[in-house]
Design an enzyme around this catalytic site. Structure first.
Site, PDB file in Angstrom:
ATOM      1  N   TYR A  21       0.807  -1.250  -0.042  1.00  0.00           N
ATOM      2  CA  TYR A  21       0.059   0.102   0.037  1.00  0.00           C
ATOM      3  C   TYR A  21       0.838   1.390   0.000  1.00  0.00           C
ATOM      4  O   TYR A  21       0.714   2.159  -0.488  1.00  0.00           O
ATOM      5  CB  TYR A  21      -0.871  -0.080   1.336  1.00  0.00           C
ATOM      6  CG  TYR A  21      -1.751   1.378   1.411  1.00  0.00           C
ATOM      7  CD1 TYR A  21      -2.760   1.538   0.488  1.00  0.00           C
ATOM      8  CD2 TYR A  21      -1.401   2.121   2.244  1.00  0.00           C
ATOM      9  CE1 TYR A  21      -3.404   2.698   0.370  1.00  0.00           C
ATOM     10  CE2 TYR A  21      -2.429   3.378   2.538  1.00  0.00           C
ATOM     11  CZ  TYR A  21      -3.112   3.532   1.552  1.00  0.00           C
ATOM     12  OH  TYR A  21      -3.841   4.854   1.585  1.00  0.00           O
ATOM     13  N   GLU A  43     -11.715   5.669   3.757  1.00  0.00           N
ATOM     14  CA  GLU A  43     -11.180   6.696   4.871  1.00  0.00           C
ATOM     15  C   GLU A  43     -12.161   6.888   5.992  1.00  0.00           C
ATOM     16  O   GLU A  43     -11.983   6.986   7.195  1.00  0.00           O
ATOM     17  CB  GLU A  43     -10.646   8.120   4.125  1.00  0.00           C
ATOM     18  CG  GLU A  43      -9.357   7.785   3.446  1.00  0.00           C
ATOM     19  CD  GLU A  43      -8.008   7.584   4.417  1.00  0.00           C
ATOM     20  OE1 GLU A  43      -7.957   7.376   5.663  1.00  0.00           O
ATOM     21  OE2 GLU A  43      -7.052   7.393   3.811  1.00  0.00           O
ATOM     22  N   TRP A  51      -6.153   2.040   9.980  1.00  0.00           N
ATOM     23  CA  TRP A  51      -6.154   2.011   8.362  1.00  0.00           C
ATOM     24  C   TRP A  51      -5.868   0.364   7.965  1.00  0.00           C
ATOM     25  O   TRP A  51      -6.462   0.188   7.175  1.00  0.00           O
ATOM     26  CB  TRP A  51      -5.153   3.075   7.947  1.00  0.00           C
ATOM     27  CG  TRP A  51      -5.248   3.042   6.442  1.00  0.00           C
ATOM     28  CD1 TRP A  51      -3.938   2.630   5.601  1.00  0.00           C
ATOM     29  CD2 TRP A  51      -6.264   3.187   5.486  1.00  0.00           C
ATOM     30  NE1 TRP A  51      -4.507   2.533   4.194  1.00  0.00           N
ATOM     31  CE2 TRP A  51      -5.755   2.654   4.226  1.00  0.00           C
ATOM     32  CE3 TRP A  51      -7.796   3.466   5.798  1.00  0.00           C
ATOM     33  CZ2 TRP A  51      -6.742   3.084   3.165  1.00  0.00           C
ATOM     34  CZ3 TRP A  51      -8.528   3.631   4.660  1.00  0.00           C
ATOM     35  CH2 TRP A  51      -8.014   3.559   3.376  1.00  0.00           C
TER      36      TRP A  51
END
Length: 187
Positions: A21, A43, A51
């Site tokens: 990522y 988000e 996250w």
């Protein structure tokens, strides 16, 4: 994973998902409306969570929300919310699931007004990535006057699960701001 490649200090090097990522997505300018919608939704789902938790459920979110095709998500109803909750591929939070659907409808209005989701968001940075001086990720900003302004506008429009910290994280992720550490190979 590339050997001898310097990465931001927040990257969990033991987790290939996180490394990929960081190296392939985070901070790269994103201009595709579907991808921006997906990232925005994810988000907003991460509020109060890590996250990495959301990132590992990304495929589940894609399955639950029609690959984030805006028109399809905007037409989801109560039965779809129940299905998504029961399938267990996403965080089981009714308000967050309902927020994705409500926000999809509001993005349709933004597209009518601005032409695209891309045009709306990137206008806040005049179409160019803001490159910040980040010697150490621990000193990087969590909000900015731009994320404050963006949050205020989105809230006024009725968007859910939007706050300046969430919006700033979105801005970092989609490349509106480059907050890679100065020593990072992705800077």
């Amino acid at each position: 994973m590339v050997p001898n490649f310097s990465r931001c200090g927040w990257v969990k090097l033991s987790d290939p998902t996180y490394v990929a990522y960081h190296d392939e997505e985070w901070g790269k300018p994103l201009h595709d409306d579907r991808a921006l919608f997906e990232l925005f939704c994810l988000e907003t789902q991460s509020a109060g969570l890590s996250w990495l938790t959301i990132l590992k459920k990304r495929e589940g979110y894609r399955n639950a929300f029609a690959s984030f095709v805006l028109e399809k998500v905007a037409h989801l109803g109560e039965m779809d919310v129940e299905r998504i909750l029961s399938e267990g591929e996403v965080i089981k939070s009714r308000p967050k699931i309902e927020a994705i659907i409500a926000n999809a409808k509001l993005f349709q209005i933004i597209i009518q007004e601005f032409g695209s989701i891309d045009a709306y968001f990137w206008a806040y940075v005049n179409g160019k990535t803001i490159v910040n001086d980040v010697p150490d990720y621990k000193t990087a900003a969590c909000t900015s006057p731009i994320s404050d302004s963006l949050t205020k506008d989105l809230k006024k429009r009725g968007f859910k699960f939007v706050g300046s910290t969430t919006l700033y994280a979105f801005m970092q992720a989609c490349g509106m701001v480059d907050d890679h550490e100065n020593s990072c190979g992705c800077k």
